[in-house]
Motif scaffolding. Structure first.
Motif, PDB file in Angstrom:
ATOM      1  N   PHE A 206     -28.042  19.161 -59.242  1.00 54.54           N
ATOM      2  CA  PHE A 206     -26.692  19.265 -58.704  1.00 54.54           C
ATOM      3  C   PHE A 206     -26.745  19.553 -57.208  1.00 54.54           C
ATOM      4  CE2 PHE A 206     -24.361  20.801 -62.832  1.00 54.54           C
ATOM      5  CZ  PHE A 206     -24.722  19.612 -63.451  1.00 54.54           C
ATOM      6  N   PRO A 207     -25.774  19.055 -56.451  1.00 54.58           N
ATOM      7  CA  PRO A 207     -25.735  19.361 -55.012  1.00 54.58           C
ATOM      8  C   PRO A 207     -25.343  20.812 -54.775  1.00 54.58           C
ATOM      9  CG  PRO A 207     -23.766  18.167 -55.680  1.00 54.58           C
ATOM     10  CD  PRO A 207     -24.664  18.181 -56.879  1.00 54.58           C
ATOM     11  N   THR A 208     -25.611  21.295 -53.573  1.00 56.38           N
ATOM     12  CA  THR A 208     -25.242  22.664 -53.198  1.00 56.38           C
ATOM     13  C   THR A 208     -23.751  22.720 -52.900  1.00 56.38           C
ATOM     14  OG1 THR A 208     -27.433  23.041 -52.263  1.00 56.38           O
ATOM     15  CG2 THR A 208     -25.666  24.535 -51.569  1.00 56.38           C
TER      16      THR A 208
ATOM     17  N   LYS B 250      -7.823  24.979 -57.373  1.00 53.80           N
ATOM     18  CA  LYS B 250      -9.269  24.915 -57.220  1.00 53.80           C
ATOM     19  C   LYS B 250      -9.897  24.069 -58.336  1.00 53.80           C
ATOM     20  CE  LYS B 250      -9.591  29.497 -55.087  1.00 53.80           C
ATOM     21  NZ  LYS B 250     -10.073  30.896 -55.259  1.00 53.80           N
ATOM     22  N   PRO B 251     -10.507  22.934 -57.973  1.00 56.21           N
ATOM     23  CA  PRO B 251     -11.156  22.112 -59.006  1.00 56.21           C
ATOM     24  C   PRO B 251     -12.621  22.508 -59.214  1.00 56.21           C
ATOM     25  CG  PRO B 251     -11.006  20.890 -56.956  1.00 56.21           C
ATOM     26  CD  PRO B 251     -10.418  22.237 -56.690  1.00 56.21           C
ATOM     27  N   PHE B 252     -13.009  22.590 -60.480  1.00 54.54           N
ATOM     28  CA  PHE B 252     -14.401  22.815 -60.857  1.00 54.54           C
ATOM     29  C   PHE B 252     -14.855  21.602 -61.652  1.00 54.54           C
ATOM     30  CE2 PHE B 252     -12.641  26.975 -60.147  1.00 54.54           C
ATOM     31  CZ  PHE B 252     -13.666  27.737 -59.609  1.00 54.54           C
ATOM     32  N   MET B 253     -15.663  20.751 -61.033  1.00 50.87           N
ATOM     33  CA  MET B 253     -16.185  19.575 -61.721  1.00 50.87           C
ATOM     34  C   MET B 253     -17.388  19.991 -62.560  1.00 50.87           C
ATOM     35  SD  MET B 253     -15.578  16.243 -61.948  1.00 50.87           S
ATOM     36  CE  MET B 253     -14.949  15.569 -60.397  1.00 50.87           C
ATOM     37  N   ILE B 254     -17.355  19.714 -63.854  1.00 49.80           N
ATOM     38  CA  ILE B 254     -18.466  20.084 -64.725  1.00 49.80           C
ATOM     39  C   ILE B 254     -19.476  18.939 -64.695  1.00 49.80           C
ATOM     40  CG2 ILE B 254     -19.124  21.020 -66.950  1.00 49.80           C
ATOM     41  CD1 ILE B 254     -16.969  22.608 -65.368  1.00 49.80           C
ATOM     42  N   GLY B 255     -20.525  19.127 -63.929  1.00 45.94           N
ATOM     43  CA  GLY B 255     -21.437  18.033 -63.585  1.00 45.94           C
ATOM     44  C   GLY B 255     -22.142  17.389 -64.757  1.00 45.94           C
ATOM     45  N   ASP B 256     -22.348  18.134 -65.853  1.00 44.28           N
ATOM     46  CA  ASP B 256     -22.982  17.541 -67.037  1.00 44.28           C
ATOM     47  C   ASP B 256     -21.971  17.320 -68.151  1.00 44.28           C
ATOM     48  OD1 ASP B 256     -22.565  20.189 -67.678  1.00 44.28           O
ATOM     49  OD2 ASP B 256     -24.661  20.655 -68.129  1.00 44.28           O
TER      50      ASP B 256
ATOM     51  N   THR C  51     -20.209  11.359 -56.960  1.00 42.18           N
ATOM     52  CA  THR C  51     -19.047  12.167 -57.333  1.00 42.18           C
ATOM     53  C   THR C  51     -19.336  13.648 -57.147  1.00 42.18           C
ATOM     54  OG1 THR C  51     -18.306  10.518 -58.935  1.00 42.18           O
ATOM     55  CG2 THR C  51     -17.503  12.766 -59.242  1.00 42.18           C
ATOM     56  N   LEU C  52     -20.472  14.094 -57.669  1.00 39.20           N
ATOM     57  CA  LEU C  52     -20.822  15.513 -57.560  1.00 39.20           C
ATOM     58  C   LEU C  52     -21.015  15.925 -56.097  1.00 39.20           C
ATOM     59  CD1 LEU C  52     -23.320  16.000 -60.542  1.00 39.20           C
ATOM     60  CD2 LEU C  52     -20.821  16.049 -60.531  1.00 39.20           C
ATOM     61  N   LYS C  53     -21.649  15.072 -55.333  1.00 39.18           N
ATOM     62  CA  LYS C  53     -21.891  15.388 -53.925  1.00 39.18           C
ATOM     63  C   LYS C  53     -20.581  15.515 -53.160  1.00 39.18           C
ATOM     64  CE  LYS C  53     -24.430  13.841 -49.818  1.00 39.18           C
ATOM     65  NZ  LYS C  53     -25.352  12.812 -49.268  1.00 39.18           N
ATOM     66  N   TYR C  54     -19.640  14.605 -53.430  1.00 43.41           N
ATOM     67  CA  TYR C  54     -18.370  14.652 -52.704  1.00 43.41           C
ATOM     68  C   TYR C  54     -17.586  15.903 -53.072  1.00 43.41           C
ATOM     69  CZ  TYR C  54     -14.138  13.226 -50.368  1.00 43.41           C
ATOM     70  OH  TYR C  54     -13.055  13.201 -49.517  1.00 43.41           O
TER      71      TYR C  54
ATOM     72  N   MET D  79     -15.906  22.728 -56.449  1.00 38.00           N
ATOM     73  CA  MET D  79     -17.217  23.224 -56.853  1.00 38.00           C
ATOM     74  C   MET D  79     -17.742  22.415 -58.022  1.00 38.00           C
ATOM     75  SD  MET D  79     -17.322  27.402 -56.660  1.00 38.00           S
ATOM     76  CE  MET D  79     -19.001  27.392 -57.334  1.00 38.00           C
ATOM     77  N   VAL D  80     -19.054  22.264 -58.078  1.00 44.07           N
ATOM     78  CA  VAL D  80     -19.717  21.636 -59.215  1.00 44.07           C
ATOM     79  C   VAL D  80     -20.394  22.738 -60.019  1.00 44.07           C
ATOM     80  CG1 VAL D  80     -21.552  20.061 -59.947  1.00 44.07           C
ATOM     81  CG2 VAL D  80     -20.063  19.452 -58.009  1.00 44.07           C
TER      82      VAL D  80
END
Length: 303
Positions: free
Chosen positions: A17-19, A170-176, A189-192, A199-200
């Motif tokens: 995942f990106p920082t 506040k959006p929290f994208m669940i990367g998995d 998507t995760l990087k953006y 946040m991811v």
């Protein structure tokens, strides 16, 4: 002009995942969970036995149960099966007739079917906020954080996250717990989101963050009464009429539901595999296995 057949790929691990640029704290009392476009029509563009889809479903099911047990509202987006030309507008040019051509595939996939109390919103554009009461619903519920999972990552999930950010939600994208047209677009998507709009997080970090805040409360899926209530509900049986020594497969428990339980146990560090459960599929035997696995984890100092 329609959606292409989609290749499977390995779901990104948290290490990939990106920082995140921001360090918001996920707060269940302020959050809602959006399950985005998990309709049979959209899922059907992946291979039938896609490992990516199985991982996605496992994580979404675990997140949904977590949200239900912590009072987090669950909201779905789903495109209607009948859409006139004006409703689709430019979507016709980009994607063709969509669900108009396959109305029988409109329903959310069975493993994630909406339950009583869940909110289902008609979906008209990439962003779940467009032409929908999503923002009003969140305001009414007193929620200003949005967990996002589903498909497709770089289209609706990303646009919804950006739209939420611009509305001070506040959006929290669940990367998995998202899937995409390709690994590259998933990573984009995760990087953006991590760098520009939210946040991811991983499924395990969402669930684990709350578990750390409640160190003395075992999740119900790890307790005798909680697990009994869960399984009785899955097989649509009253608890007082449920026979803990009866074959759960005969009761109607299916492999998707069993995998969802295994996934949840793993989130809490408890390892039981499908073969162990299938050998003797009764509640009492499963509880014995679970106690043994929990004791092993306790001995190792993990729970």
């Amino acid at each position: 002009m329609t959606i292409p057949a989609l290749p499977t790929y390995t779901m990104p691990a948290v290490e990939a995942f990106p920082t995140n640029k921001v360090s918001w704290t996920f707060e269940p009392a302020k959050a809602a969970f959006l399950i985005h476009d998990m309709q049979t029509y959209f899922v059907s563009f992946y291979e039938r036995d896609s490992a990516l889809m199985q991982t996605l479903l496992d994580n979404l099911v675990a997140l949904k149960h977590f949200c239900k047990s912590h009072g987090i509202p669950v909201i779905y987006t789903a495109q209607p099966k009948e859409q006139n030309l004006a409703d689709r507008a430019l979507l016709n040019d980009m994607w063709g007739p969509g669900l108009n051509k396959s109305p029988e595939l409109q329903q959310v996939v069975e493993a994630l079917a909406p339950e009583e109390g869940d909110i289902v919103l008609d979906k008209w554009r990439y962003s779940a906020f467009q032409r929908s009461p999503l923002e009003h619903t969140l305001n009414e519920l007193g929620r200003d954080q949005l967990l996002i999972g589903g498909i497709y990552g770089h289209i609706g999930c990303l646009m919804t996250a950006v739209d939420a950010f611009m509305r001070d939600i506040k959006p929290f994208m669940i990367g998995d717990a998202i899937a995409d047209f390709s690994l590259e677009e998933h990573q984009m998507t995760l990087k953006y989101v991590a760098g520009r709009a939210g946040m991811v997080m991983s499924t395990a970090s969402v669930i684990g963050q709350v578990a750390k805040a409640e160190p003395h409360a075992l999740p119900d899926v790890l307790t005798h009464d909680g697990l009994l209530a869960r399984i009785a509900k899955l097989v649509d049986e009253e608890e007082d009429a449920f026979d803990p020594d009866e074959n759960l497969i005969d009761y109607g428990l299916d492999s998707v539901q069993i995998m969802a339980l295994i996934t949840e146990w793993r989130k809490h560090g408890v390892e039981i595999n499908f073969v162990q459960l299938a050998e003797t599929p009764t509640f009492n035997h499963w509880w014995m296995l679970l106690e043994q696995a929990r004791n092993q984890v306790n001995m190792e100092g993990q729970v």
